[in-house]
Write a protein that holds these residues in place. Sequence first.
Motif, PDB file in Angstrom:
ATOM      1  N   PRO A  51       0.483  -1.455  -0.201  1.00 41.33           N
ATOM      2  CA  PRO A  51      -0.141   0.177  -0.001  1.00 41.33           C
ATOM      3  C   PRO A  51       0.715   1.152   0.144  1.00 41.33           C
ATOM      4  O   PRO A  51       1.434   1.361   0.544  1.00 41.33           O
ATOM      5  CB  PRO A  51      -1.110   0.124   1.503  1.00 41.33           C
ATOM      6  N   ARG A  52       0.519   2.042  -0.273  1.00 45.43           N
ATOM      7  CA  ARG A  52       1.030   3.852  -0.299  1.00 45.43           C
ATOM      8  C   ARG A  52       0.738   4.450   0.955  1.00 45.43           C
ATOM      9  O   ARG A  52      -0.582   4.346   1.268  1.00 45.43           O
ATOM     10  CB  ARG A  52       0.750   4.443  -1.555  1.00 45.43           C
ATOM     11  N   TYR A  53       1.314   4.828   1.306  1.00 40.68           N
ATOM     12  CA  TYR A  53       0.849   5.126   3.110  1.00 40.68           C
ATOM     13  C   TYR A  53       1.389   6.859   3.230  1.00 40.68           C
ATOM     14  O   TYR A  53       1.585   7.266   1.933  1.00 40.68           O
ATOM     15  CB  TYR A  53       1.967   4.868   4.292  1.00 40.68           C
ATOM     16  N   GLU A  54       0.754   7.966   3.981  1.00 42.54           N
ATOM     17  CA  GLU A  54       1.379   8.914   4.097  1.00 42.54           C
ATOM     18  C   GLU A  54       2.812   9.383   4.242  1.00 42.54           C
ATOM     19  O   GLU A  54       3.364   8.695   5.082  1.00 42.54           O
ATOM     20  CB  GLU A  54       0.107   9.484   5.485  1.00 42.54           C
ATOM     21  N   ASP A  55       2.812  10.307   4.410  1.00 43.62           N
ATOM     22  CA  ASP A  55       4.350  11.166   4.564  1.00 43.62           C
ATOM     23  C   ASP A  55       5.135  10.604   6.323  1.00 43.62           C
ATOM     24  O   ASP A  55       5.945  10.548   6.486  1.00 43.62           O
ATOM     25  CB  ASP A  55       4.602  12.180   4.462  1.00 43.62           C
ATOM     26  N   ASP A  56       4.259  10.856   6.978  1.00 45.27           N
ATOM     27  CA  ASP A  56       4.430  10.482   8.594  1.00 45.27           C
ATOM     28  C   ASP A  56       4.190   8.828   8.934  1.00 45.27           C
ATOM     29  O   ASP A  56       4.735   8.939   9.975  1.00 45.27           O
ATOM     30  CB  ASP A  56       3.272  11.199   8.702  1.00 45.27           C
ATOM     31  N   ALA A  57       3.914   8.300   7.749  1.00 43.79           N
ATOM     32  CA  ALA A  57       3.794   6.572   8.324  1.00 43.79           C
ATOM     33  C   ALA A  57       5.215   6.391   8.462  1.00 43.79           C
ATOM     34  O   ALA A  57       5.667   6.455   7.550  1.00 43.79           O
ATOM     35  CB  ALA A  57       2.806   5.843   7.609  1.00 43.79           C
ATOM     36  N   LEU A  58       5.650   5.598   9.754  1.00 37.41           N
ATOM     37  CA  LEU A  58       6.912   4.954  10.349  1.00 37.41           C
ATOM     38  C   LEU A  58       6.488   3.698   9.765  1.00 37.41           C
ATOM     39  O   LEU A  58       6.031   2.347   9.352  1.00 37.41           O
ATOM     40  CB  LEU A  58       6.650   5.171  11.600  1.00 37.41           C
ATOM     41  N   ILE A  59       7.481   2.617   8.624  1.00 36.97           N
ATOM     42  CA  ILE A  59       7.721   1.869   7.969  1.00 36.97           C
ATOM     43  C   ILE A  59       9.196   1.152   8.816  1.00 36.97           C
ATOM     44  O   ILE A  59      10.294   1.902   8.668  1.00 36.97           O
ATOM     45  CB  ILE A  59       8.629   1.767   6.537  1.00 36.97           C
ATOM     46  N   LEU A  60       8.615   0.256   8.870  1.00 33.14           N
ATOM     47  CA  LEU A  60       9.978  -0.718  10.386  1.00 33.14           C
ATOM     48  C   LEU A  60      10.347  -1.739   9.488  1.00 33.14           C
ATOM     49  O   LEU A  60      10.927  -2.283  10.584  1.00 33.14           O
ATOM     50  CB  LEU A  60       8.534  -1.011  11.493  1.00 33.14           C
ATOM     51  N   THR A  61       9.757  -2.601   8.536  1.00 29.51           N
ATOM     52  CA  THR A  61      10.440  -3.925   7.850  1.00 29.51           C
ATOM     53  C   THR A  61      10.914  -3.191   6.485  1.00 29.51           C
ATOM     54  O   THR A  61      10.701  -1.771   5.683  1.00 29.51           O
ATOM     55  CB  THR A  61       9.929  -4.586   7.860  1.00 29.51           C
ATOM     56  N   SER A  62      11.509  -4.357   6.011  1.00 29.30           N
ATOM     57  CA  SER A  62      12.135  -4.105   4.724  1.00 29.30           C
ATOM     58  C   SER A  62      10.995  -4.207   3.773  1.00 29.30           C
ATOM     59  O   SER A  62      10.257  -5.323   4.243  1.00 29.30           O
ATOM     60  CB  SER A  62      13.792  -5.047   4.070  1.00 29.30           C
TER      61      SER A  62
END
Length: 398
Positions: A319-330
Amino acid sequence: MRLNSFDEWSPLREVVVGSAENYVSHERELSFDLFFHDNLVQDNPSRRKPSTTDLSAAPPCRSEWYYPRLKTRRGGSGRQRLPVAQRYVDELNEDLEGLADTLSSLGVTVHRPLPLPPDTAEVTTPAWSASVVPPLNIRDNTLIVGDEIIETPPMIRSRYFETQLLKPLFQAYFSRGARWSVMPRPLMTDASFDLSYVRTATAGGPTEPVGEPRPSPWDVGVEMMFDAAQCLRLGRDIVANVSTEHHALAVSWLERHLVGRFRVHRVHQLSDSHIDSMVLALRPGLLLVRSAAVADALPPALRRWDRIVAPTPRRNDFPRYEDDALILTSPFIDLNVLSVAPDTVLVNEASPELIRTLEEAKFTVVPVRHRHRRLFGGGFHCFTLDTVREGGPEDYFT
Ligand SMILES: N[C@@H](Cc1ccc(O)cc1)C(=O)O
Ligand SMILES: NC(=[NH2+])NCCC[C@H](N)C(=O)O
């Protein structure tokens, strides 16, 4: 049934599926930043990884293809709560129910942890406080080795008491004869942390500045910290990833504790910590790996096994996320499949190429929906803890 789980592939009888109930935020503080440093990058365009073709060339120890959105935390002492959008939590819970239902429909008994109560915001020890996250990636803090439950010493403060939410289940297995051990709990002051991996071993240098540790009256120096997800269980052999002094101490503990029952084999810096998006064992003689380099870094006995190299994930799989979403995995997180038998695997339905690859290798693939794996740090292997499988303490190495 009695606790019995020696490997990652034999027919699955009982499993625990994690819970995301009352997930409200992540807390950025030293232990969180250290743990996720490889995935958290500043908003620095020079670090952007623009194309998926970069991925296949990536060294095995480094995640690639970040969402480079995190701003540096200001000041060394700050704790900062980053809210998680309720919509994603709701969708995650929906996907977890789907995972649990699929497992039940395959005849597996599914257990769940106690849900995190809504108002349990903080855990406090003599040395620090941190906000608590739910028992979601329950692979991480408990190692099941044969007939033994081993609670591992966490690396993230927010997860310090996570295994307490599995207590009723562990008590039930104990009453049916399981062994049950808790590894030494770290005091976990800033001075407990070994910063060397972050400072030196990350390809290209540290991706995230790590603040200087603050002194505390509870300082005891570097301590044992380790997650069960750093281990690959193969009958009477266990492969354990060691990237820091914390891990080295913990693997020595494991080796002494398990002597005469299991052989422990160290691999060094296969990843920063967990190895279940690097390598999984699908059945005796067959590995699923992120790259050939990962397979070549394994102990000699495993280098002789056949290997399936997971296809490179595509941007459209996520999915595409908003700019402030924190991505925790590769983006390799979907490699994190769960085997329910030596010929049957649960795979994220959002990964069609991985499904095809496994089907071509004659696996029965059960597709399961899982949308926000990059936001919550885990795939199906991370979200589950297999407590009963049919396999025993076989010697697959000789
Ligand atoms: N870079 C890490 C960090 C991480 C670990 C666990 C998670 O659930 C999420 C991210 C990955 O191997 O292994
Ligand atoms: N057991 C787990 N929580 N594993 C998750 C590993 C995720 C890994 N850091 C990756 O980015 O791919």
